[in-house]
Write an enzyme that holds these catalytic residues in place. Structure first.
Site, PDB file in Angstrom:
ATOM      1  N   ARG A 102       0.807  -1.230   0.000  1.00 15.66           N
ATOM      2  CA  ARG A 102       0.000   0.000   0.000  1.00 15.66           C
ATOM      3  C   ARG A 102       0.835   1.273   0.000  1.00 15.66           C
ATOM      4  NH1 ARG A 102      -4.550  -1.831   4.270  1.00 15.66           N
ATOM      5  NH2 ARG A 102      -5.497  -3.436   2.957  1.00 15.66           N
ATOM      6  N   CYS A 151     -10.122  -1.777   5.002  1.00 14.22           N
ATOM      7  CA  CYS A 151     -11.589  -1.785   5.108  1.00 14.22           C
ATOM      8  C   CYS A 151     -12.125  -0.656   5.994  1.00 14.22           C
ATOM      9  CB  CYS A 151     -12.049  -3.132   5.651  1.00 14.22           C
ATOM     10  SG  CYS A 151     -11.077  -3.717   7.042  1.00 14.22           S
ATOM     11  N   LYS A 155      -3.334   2.882   9.860  1.00 14.05           N
ATOM     12  CA  LYS A 155      -3.896   2.744   8.506  1.00 14.05           C
ATOM     13  C   LYS A 155      -5.066   3.704   8.316  1.00 14.05           C
ATOM     14  CE  LYS A 155      -2.772  -2.172   8.154  1.00 14.05           C
ATOM     15  NZ  LYS A 155      -3.297  -3.522   8.334  1.00 14.05           N
ATOM     16  N   HIS A 212     -18.524  -2.388   9.080  1.00 20.83           N
ATOM     17  CA  HIS A 212     -17.771  -1.457   9.922  1.00 20.83           C
ATOM     18  C   HIS A 212     -18.522  -0.122   9.994  1.00 20.83           C
ATOM     19  CE1 HIS A 212     -14.567  -4.279  10.001  1.00 20.83           C
ATOM     20  NE2 HIS A 212     -13.675  -3.672   9.248  1.00 20.83           N
ATOM     21  N   ASN A 267     -17.437  -4.497   5.329  1.00 30.28           N
ATOM     22  CA  ASN A 267     -15.962  -4.611   5.357  1.00 30.28           C
ATOM     23  C   ASN A 267     -15.408  -5.708   4.465  1.00 30.28           C
ATOM     24  OD1 ASN A 267     -17.289  -6.128   7.583  1.00 30.28           O
ATOM     25  ND2 ASN A 267     -15.245  -6.977   7.852  1.00 30.28           N
TER      26      ASN A 267
HETATM   27  N1  NAP Z   1     -10.677 -10.802   6.539  1.00 31.64           N
HETATM   28  C1  NAP Z   1     -10.803  -9.542   6.101  1.00 31.64           C
HETATM   29  O1  NAP Z   1     -11.882  -8.935   6.152  1.00 31.64           O
HETATM   30  C2  NAP Z   1      -9.624  -8.821   5.519  1.00 31.64           C
HETATM   31  C3  NAP Z   1      -9.798  -7.506   5.116  1.00 31.64           C
HETATM   32  C4  NAP Z   1      -8.737  -6.840   4.522  1.00 31.64           C
HETATM   33  C5  NAP Z   1      -7.529  -7.486   4.353  1.00 31.64           C
HETATM   34  N2  NAP Z   1      -7.373  -8.768   4.776  1.00 31.64           N
HETATM   35  C6  NAP Z   1      -6.070  -9.402   4.491  1.00 31.64           C
HETATM   36  O2  NAP Z   1      -6.268 -10.378   3.467  1.00 31.64           O
HETATM   37  C7  NAP Z   1      -5.384 -11.487   3.654  1.00 31.64           C
HETATM   38  C8  NAP Z   1      -6.200 -12.752   3.768  1.00 31.64           C
HETATM   39  O3  NAP Z   1      -7.056 -12.643   4.898  1.00 31.64           O
HETATM   40  P1  NAP Z   1      -8.054 -13.809   5.310  1.00 31.64           P
HETATM   41  O4  NAP Z   1      -8.862 -13.287   6.424  1.00 31.64           O
HETATM   42  O5  NAP Z   1      -8.738 -14.354   4.097  1.00 31.64           O
HETATM   43  O6  NAP Z   1      -6.983 -14.906   5.843  1.00 31.64           O
HETATM   44  P2  NAP Z   1      -7.186 -16.474   6.061  1.00 31.64           P
HETATM   45  O7  NAP Z   1      -8.630 -16.822   6.154  1.00 31.64           O
HETATM   46  O8  NAP Z   1      -6.270 -16.864   7.146  1.00 31.64           O
HETATM   47  O9  NAP Z   1      -6.629 -17.106   4.668  1.00 31.64           O
HETATM   48  C9  NAP Z   1      -5.285 -17.046   4.331  1.00 31.64           C
HETATM   49  C10 NAP Z   1      -5.017 -17.653   2.945  1.00 31.64           C
HETATM   50  O10 NAP Z   1      -3.613 -17.553   2.690  1.00 31.64           O
HETATM   51  C11 NAP Z   1      -3.081 -18.863   2.454  1.00 31.64           C
HETATM   52  N3  NAP Z   1      -1.751 -18.955   3.038  1.00 31.64           N
HETATM   53  C12 NAP Z   1      -1.408 -18.890   4.346  1.00 31.64           C
HETATM   54  N4  NAP Z   1      -0.064 -19.061   4.493  1.00 31.64           N
HETATM   55  C13 NAP Z   1       0.431 -19.236   3.245  1.00 31.64           C
HETATM   56  C14 NAP Z   1       1.741 -19.471   2.730  1.00 31.64           C
HETATM   57  N5  NAP Z   1       2.801 -19.562   3.519  1.00 31.64           N
HETATM   58  N6  NAP Z   1       1.891 -19.607   1.381  1.00 31.64           N
HETATM   59  C15 NAP Z   1       0.827 -19.507   0.551  1.00 31.64           C
HETATM   60  N7  NAP Z   1      -0.449 -19.296   0.995  1.00 31.64           N
HETATM   61  C16 NAP Z   1      -0.629 -19.154   2.313  1.00 31.64           C
HETATM   62  C17 NAP Z   1      -4.039 -19.818   3.131  1.00 31.64           C
HETATM   63  O11 NAP Z   1      -3.944 -21.090   2.528  1.00 31.64           O
HETATM   64  P3  NAP Z   1      -4.215 -22.470   3.364  1.00 31.64           P
HETATM   65  O12 NAP Z   1      -5.696 -22.605   3.491  1.00 31.64           O
HETATM   66  O13 NAP Z   1      -3.630 -23.504   2.469  1.00 31.64           O
HETATM   67  O14 NAP Z   1      -3.516 -22.329   4.675  1.00 31.64           O
HETATM   68  C18 NAP Z   1      -5.378 -19.123   2.837  1.00 31.64           C
HETATM   69  O15 NAP Z   1      -5.783 -19.396   1.509  1.00 31.64           O
HETATM   70  C19 NAP Z   1      -4.574 -11.156   4.913  1.00 31.64           C
HETATM   71  O16 NAP Z   1      -3.338 -10.582   4.526  1.00 31.64           O
HETATM   72  C20 NAP Z   1      -5.445 -10.153   5.653  1.00 31.64           C
HETATM   73  O17 NAP Z   1      -4.672  -9.305   6.459  1.00 31.64           O
HETATM   74  C21 NAP Z   1      -8.402  -9.457   5.346  1.00 31.64           C
END
Ligand code: NAP
Length: 360
Positions: free
Chosen positions: A117, A157, A212, A250, A335
């Protein structure tokens, strides 16, 4: 028109699942490749997700039997797609490196992650607010040595519940903004089953969120100078970000003072009339009416209003004069839709419409 082939990095996670749901039957994009960690690679998507499916809609049939690839096998993933959405959860340095590797493999990356970002030549865009920032892609491509590959990101978000509202009022010169955000637990990738401590609770800390929330709007309002985004110096923004027991949505309670204080009617008119390129180009995921202002004292409410315009619109209410600042109001946005995957899908639609993303 044949559809662009899309890959999702981090497809098994919560944001990845949201991408899959939003892209089911998308008129321009077709999900052809799913990638996650080596733990999931080689399994069918249904097996890899197991009991982690968190969307209200069931898993689309079309993805259930797809074999998940390893995000780190860049060439194999890049070869089968025109561009990727990125939602992997790795360290910041790892995310920076993997997203650059995809861009260098001539595969545009539209990312939900925060890692890039503040990379000076990476555009961070709210499509209605600062689509002009996409012009830095030319300098980024020069730096990366690519013809079509690049990275574009979406902002956090938390800022979506007040940044568009303030952008609509720029002619009045907002100079001081105080915002308290009340953030849903899905922002941490959780629901109440995974995070029972959040039932009947409020936690007054979300790591990194206040920085942020204060700084990212300034980058959104920045200018492109010599191939880099230079952030704006005003308004002065201070925030407190609080986790509340809400699944999605949010809320922000905002106070604002202006250089030239507008009339209340002028503010509401500016909000109702506010629109941008997504509306002018009638993009598939664009909300028809981006900002809705509620006259009722008890709106916007999370459960009633978070899905406004399929979660892509912003809801505002309770605008009134304040005794310390000029005005105060309340904002609400979804969000994980506008604030995460939906915002990234809208950005990708705009990048396609403007010719930045094409079939390979
Ligand atoms: N949740 C939200 O509302 C939100 C909002 C804005 C931004 N984010 C950001 O978006 C990203 C994903 O968030 P999330 O909530 O979806 O996370 P999550 O549910 O924990 O999912 C993480 C994903 O990344 C993969 N992963 C984890 N470690 C990895 C590695 N070493 N190599 C390759 N792939 C890997 C996981 O695969 P496996 O299933 O195989 O472990 C899974 O597909 C994060 O950076 C978070 O900060 C989230």
């Amino acid at each position: 028109m044949s559809k662009l082939r899309v890959g999702i990095l981090g497809a098994t996670g919560m944001v990845g699942q949201r991408f899959i749901s939003l892209l089911e039957n998308h008129p321009w994009f077709e999900v052809t490749t799913l990638a996650a960690s080596e733990r999931s690679a080689g399994k069918t998507y249904e097996e890899a997700v197991g009991n982690r499916w968190k969307m209200k809609k069931p898993m689309p049939e079309a993805v259930k039997s797809m074999i998940v690839k390893n995000v780190n096998e860049v060439e194999a993933v890049a070869a089968s797609v025109d561009f990727v959405f990125s939602a992997v959860d790795m360290t910041k340095d790892e995310i920076k490196a993997i997203e650059e590797a995809y861009a260098k493999a001539e595969t545009p990356v539209v990312s939900n992650n925060s890692a890039h970002r503040w990379t000076p030549d990476v555009p961070m865009v709210i499509p209605e607010v600062n689509p002009d920032h996409f012009e830095v892609i030319a300098s980024q491509r020069k730096r990366l040595g690519t013809k079509r590959g690049f990275i574009a990101v979406k902002p956090n978000c938390s800022i979506q519940s007040y940044t568009p509202a303030l952008d609509a009022l720029m002619e009045y010169g907002p100079k001081v903004v105080v915002a308290t955000t009340y953030q849903a637990i899905s922002g941490a990738g959780k629901n109440f089953a995974d995070w029972p401590e959040m039932v009947d609770n409020v936690i007054p800390f979300i790591g990194g969120e206040e920085e942020k929330s204060e700084q990212e709007p300034l980058r959104i309002w920045g200018k492109v100078i010599d191939g880099e985004i230079v952030k704006a110096q005003s308004p002065l923004i201070t925030t407190q970000c609080i986790r509340v027991p809400v699944t999605d949505g949010h809320t922000a309670a905002v106070f604002v003072s202006f250089e030239k204080k507008p009339e209340k009617e002028a503010i509401i008119k500016a909000w109702k009339e506010y629109k941008g390129l997504p509306q002018e180009l009638d993009l598939p995921s664009a909300p028809k009416q981006f900002i809705k202002y509620f006259e009722e004292d008890n709106r916007p409410q999370v459960t009633l209003d978070r899905d406004y315009e399929n979660g892509m619109g912003i809801c505002l209410g309770r605008l009134r004069e304040d005794t310390v600042y000029d005005y105060k109001f309340v904002g609400l946005s979804h969000n994980t839709v506008r604030g995460a995957a939906g915002g990234a899908v809208l950005s990708a639609e705009l990048l396609k419409a403007l010719g930045y993303i094409e079939a390979k």
